[in-house]
Scaffold this motif. Sequence first.
Motif, PDB file in Angstrom:
ATOM      1  N   UNK A  14       0.830  -1.209   0.000  1.00  0.00           N
ATOM      2  CA  UNK A  14       0.000   0.000   0.000  1.00  0.00           C
ATOM      3  C   UNK A  14       0.862   1.256   0.000  1.00  0.00           C
ATOM      4  N   UNK A  15       1.803   1.353   0.950  1.00  0.00           N
ATOM      5  CA  UNK A  15       2.599   2.577   1.001  1.00  0.00           C
ATOM      6  C   UNK A  15       3.587   2.653  -0.155  1.00  0.00           C
ATOM      7  N   UNK A  16       4.120   1.507  -0.614  1.00  0.00           N
ATOM      8  CA  UNK A  16       5.052   1.537  -1.737  1.00  0.00           C
ATOM      9  C   UNK A  16       4.356   2.002  -3.020  1.00  0.00           C
ATOM     10  N   UNK A 171     -11.002   5.579   8.987  1.00  0.00           N
ATOM     11  CA  UNK A 171     -11.347   4.175   8.771  1.00  0.00           C
ATOM     12  C   UNK A 171     -12.093   3.554   9.951  1.00  0.00           C
ATOM     13  N   UNK A 172     -11.986   4.177  11.128  1.00  0.00           N
ATOM     14  CA  UNK A 172     -12.656   3.631  12.306  1.00  0.00           C
ATOM     15  C   UNK A 172     -14.097   4.135  12.441  1.00  0.00           C
ATOM     16  N   UNK A 173     -14.518   4.985  11.528  1.00  0.00           N
ATOM     17  CA  UNK A 173     -15.865   5.555  11.587  1.00  0.00           C
ATOM     18  C   UNK A 173     -16.848   4.695  10.784  1.00  0.00           C
ATOM     19  N   UNK A 174     -18.155   4.848  11.027  1.00  0.00           N
ATOM     20  CA  UNK A 174     -19.150   4.057  10.290  1.00  0.00           C
ATOM     21  C   UNK A 174     -19.080   4.326   8.789  1.00  0.00           C
ATOM     22  N   UNK A 175     -19.399   3.309   8.015  1.00  0.00           N
ATOM     23  CA  UNK A 175     -19.339   3.413   6.558  1.00  0.00           C
ATOM     24  C   UNK A 175     -20.232   4.544   6.054  1.00  0.00           C
ATOM     25  N   UNK A 198     -10.278  10.194  -3.128  1.00  0.00           N
ATOM     26  CA  UNK A 198      -9.867   8.954  -3.790  1.00  0.00           C
ATOM     27  C   UNK A 198      -9.226   7.989  -2.795  1.00  0.00           C
ATOM     28  N   UNK A 199      -8.365   8.511  -1.910  1.00  0.00           N
ATOM     29  CA  UNK A 199      -7.729   7.649  -0.914  1.00  0.00           C
ATOM     30  C   UNK A 199      -8.751   7.119   0.076  1.00  0.00           C
ATOM     31  N   UNK A 203      -9.659   3.123   0.572  1.00  0.00           N
ATOM     32  CA  UNK A 203      -9.576   2.423   1.871  1.00  0.00           C
ATOM     33  C   UNK A 203     -10.949   1.857   2.261  1.00  0.00           C
ATOM     34  N   UNK A 204     -11.988   2.568   1.910  1.00  0.00           N
ATOM     35  CA  UNK A 204     -13.333   2.100   2.223  1.00  0.00           C
ATOM     36  C   UNK A 204     -13.659   0.809   1.483  1.00  0.00           C
ATOM     37  N   UNK A 205     -13.277   0.762   0.213  1.00  0.00           N
ATOM     38  CA  UNK A 205     -13.575  -0.416  -0.625  1.00  0.00           C
ATOM     39  C   UNK A 205     -12.700  -1.595  -0.247  1.00  0.00           C
ATOM     40  N   UNK A 206     -11.423  -1.337   0.042  1.00  0.00           N
ATOM     41  CA  UNK A 206     -10.492  -2.427   0.307  1.00  0.00           C
ATOM     42  C   UNK A 206     -10.449  -2.833   1.772  1.00  0.00           C
ATOM     43  N   UNK A 207     -11.156  -2.080   2.625  1.00  0.00           N
ATOM     44  CA  UNK A 207     -11.106  -2.381   4.045  1.00  0.00           C
ATOM     45  C   UNK A 207     -11.865  -3.617   4.423  1.00  0.00           C
TER      46      UNK A 207
END
Length: 207
Positions: A14-16, A171-175, A198-199, A203-207
């Motif tokens: 992810x970071x790379x 990411x810790x918040x409700x969808x 976009x980020x 993260x929402x989709x891949x989480x």
Amino acid sequence: MLIHPWDAARDEEEWQTWLRTRDFGQLAANGVNGGPPILVPTHFLFDGDKEVVLHLARPNPIWAAIEACPAVVVSVHDDYAYIPTGWRADSPETGVPTSYYASVQLTCAAEIVDDKEGKMEILRRQLAHHQPDGDHGEMRSDAGPYHRMVSALRGLRLEVVEVRAKFKFDDHRPVEQRERIAAELAARDLPHDAGARAQQLRRLVTG
């Protein structure tokens, strides 16, 4: 920087992947004799794994700091946006604002490159990256248009020894709340909102 578990990079890829598309940041070195840290905004070239290369002018004050302590940090941030109080709650009176951003900090062991061919090799790599379709001229250390200029700069090879990566997008918040904030970012459309959105959605989709 503080990295909560929900803000951490999910893996090295992810970071790379994020960093491979960025080539400008801050090079930080410890100040000499207890002085404040020295920060230099600079272009750089990350090899996608363990090495960063760059060059700077010989008079740059960071050289004395690196010679005193070769532990340096390359810091890159992008995709940032201010999130107002009302976006994260039912009303501005009860909401808490925050910042969205992605950030990667590479702690590195620095090696100064002063030999002409070593510096020219760094220049070749950087020009190939920054000007992939350009005419670079004859890149030689003993002839051509650049060889007399090489003495005015020094090169750096940075071996990455530690990585701190953060993707702060709630990411810790409700969808439902995150989707609402994404819609607000799209509607506001400030210069960095699209990147932050976009980020956040990735993260929402891949989480």
